[in-house]
Every structure is written in C-alpha cells, then in structure tokens.
Design a protein around this motif. Structure first.
Motif, mmCIF file in Angstrom:
data_model
loop_
_atom_site.group_PDB
_atom_site.id
_atom_site.type_symbol
_atom_site.label_atom_id
_atom_site.label_comp_id
_atom_site.label_asym_id
_atom_site.label_seq_id
_atom_site.Cartn_x
_atom_site.Cartn_y
_atom_site.Cartn_z
ATOM 1 N N GLY A 117 0.571 -1.178 -0.326
ATOM 2 C CA GLY A 117 0.156 0.068 -0.029
ATOM 3 C C GLY A 117 0.727 1.118 0.050
ATOM 4 N N ASN A 118 2.154 1.121 0.358
ATOM 5 C CA ASN A 118 3.249 2.333 0.174
ATOM 6 C C ASN A 118 3.595 2.352 -1.080
ATOM 7 O OD1 ASN A 118 5.943 3.146 0.275
ATOM 8 N ND2 ASN A 118 5.634 3.648 2.490
ATOM 9 N N PHE A 119 3.333 3.406 -1.720
ATOM 10 C CA PHE A 119 3.772 3.419 -3.234
ATOM 11 C C PHE A 119 5.332 3.258 -3.447
ATOM 12 C CE2 PHE A 119 5.424 6.073 -6.851
ATOM 13 C CZ PHE A 119 4.653 5.216 -7.760
ATOM 14 N N LEU A 120 6.102 3.750 -2.583
ATOM 15 C CA LEU A 120 7.629 3.642 -2.795
ATOM 16 C C LEU A 120 7.958 2.173 -2.593
ATOM 17 C CD1 LEU A 120 9.402 6.379 -0.852
ATOM 18 C CD2 LEU A 120 8.820 6.172 -3.328
ATOM 19 N N THR A 121 7.268 1.440 -1.704
ATOM 20 C CA THR A 121 7.718 -0.049 -1.431
ATOM 21 C C THR A 121 7.287 -0.925 -2.704
ATOM 22 O OG1 THR A 121 7.645 0.323 1.027
ATOM 23 C CG2 THR A 121 7.369 -1.909 0.187
#
Length: 230
Positions: free
Chosen positions: A144-148
């Motif tokens: 859900g974290n875009f960078l991850t």
C-alpha cells in the motif's frame, strides 16, 4: 516459483560478510509488544531467522525459540548469538517450504520478512499451517506504500535491486489474510508500521511521510504486522 539458488547465494554472501546483519534498524520491542500480548507459551518458531536478530531478542524475552534458516552462514551466526548469552542454540538449516518438524510442533510461528521472498505463495502458507498449533505472526513490506510497491513489484522483477533478491515482492495485509483464512486461521489483527531497511534510506522515508501526511497509515507505512490464530 521461488529461485532458491539465487536466495541462498545472496544471503550466504551477505551473512558471511555481515554475520550480525539485521534487516530493520530500530523498534524491535514495539513489534513484540504488538505481536505477543500474552506471556510466552510453548515453542516459538523463528522461520527464516537470518543471523538471529529476532531469535536472540525473543529468547531474552523468555521465549523457547527454534530458528530455521536457509543458509549455513545465517544459522551459524544465530547459533553464536544465542550461545554468547547462554541460551540453547536451537537453530537448524532448512527450506521453509519443507520443514523437518511434525504437525503442530510449534505454539507460534514468527515469520518476519519471509513471505515476500516467495513470488508464489502456495506451499509456504500450507507448511506454516502444518507446523502451527495456535498462532502465526507475519511482518512484511506493505504494498500500500507507493515507494515500497514501486521498488519491489515494478523495479525488482525487471532489474533486481542491489539490496534484494529477484524473488522479493511487497504484499498487502488483505492478500496475506485471505491466504491464512483459507487455511483455517482467524481472529486477525493488523498494524501498519514504518521500519527502515537501512539508515541510508532515512531521508527518503521522512520526505515520503511528509508528502503523504494526510493519507491513512495503510498508505504511508512501509511495513505491516499481521497476527492470526487457529
């Protein structure tokens, strides 16, 4: 399917060069407070224990821990850490998808930063269920974290990030919950948590959190902790 050869080679090299390598940089005790609200009970399996970062800390907290690690270098390091503090060094080398334990051998399975090393999650969840008597705790990179998500699910499959293996993908709590629910687990809880892979990424993490401050935590945190009971 997981490329076991690539996984073993990567971590054999890493753990030989850094025998006390730890994949997160802070906040271990907070994870344990969330994951283990009750006193120790029965055997705990640290599945994919690496160099024993969690194994030694959980032993200090009173748990009877058995570590399982794919590589000799990691298992050797975990064993040395336990021995140095007077704990029984119960660490073995094994493939997480083919564990040498009887059914229901462990009260709890602690699987920290493990599931995301398997592009196809079929055999591993079933094997975890087979050896689990009561609870499972997973700690994984949050898609859900875009960078991850960008790093693990877009860039890594194409170029392979230097600090990762080509097997790794970020996951969502919903995905893990559905897998475990299908195997009979229930009473789920999820906590979204930020934990750095290395201190070098600290600035980028802080900048991302500032830029996304108005979003819900499930889109901001780079990891999640999920627990489930049978």
């Amino acid at each position: 399917m997981q490329d076991v050869k690539a996984e073993r080679e990567f971590y054999d090299t890493l753990f030989t060069e850094k025998p006390e390598n730890e994949h997160i940089t802070f906040g271990y005790d907070e994870l344990y407070e969330l994951a283990f609200p009750d006193p120790p009970a029965g055997l705990l399996l640290d599945l994919g224990c690496g160099t024993g970062a969690h194994t030694i800390r959980l032993a200090r907290r009173g748990y009877d821990v058995v570590g399982v690690e794919l590589t000799f270098a990691g298992a050797q390091s975990a064993r040395k850490r336990l021995l140095s503090e007077g704990f029984n060094p119960m660490v073995i080398i094994a493939d997480a998808e083919q564990l040498p334990f009887r059914d229901g051998a462990f009260h709890t399975v602690w699987a920290a930063l493990l599931l995301h090393h398997f592009p196809v999650l079929d055999r591993l969840p079933r094997e975890i269920r087979r050896v689990t008597q009561h609870r499972v705790v997973t700690f994984e990179p949050n898609s859900g974290n875009f960078l991850t998500w960008l790093a693990f699910n877009v860039i890594n499959p194409i170029w392979t990030i230097k600090t990762a293996t080509k097997n790794q993908r970020s996951l969502s709590p919903g995905q893990v919950r559905r897998l475990l629910a299908g195997l009979g687990f229930k009473r789920f809880s999820v906590h979204f948590i930020d934990r750095g892979w290395s201190d070098r990424a600290g600035f980028l993490r802080r900048a991302f959190r500032l830029a996304t401050a108005v979003l819900p935590e499930r889109f901001r945190a780079n990891k999640f902790l999920l627990t489930a009971s049978i």
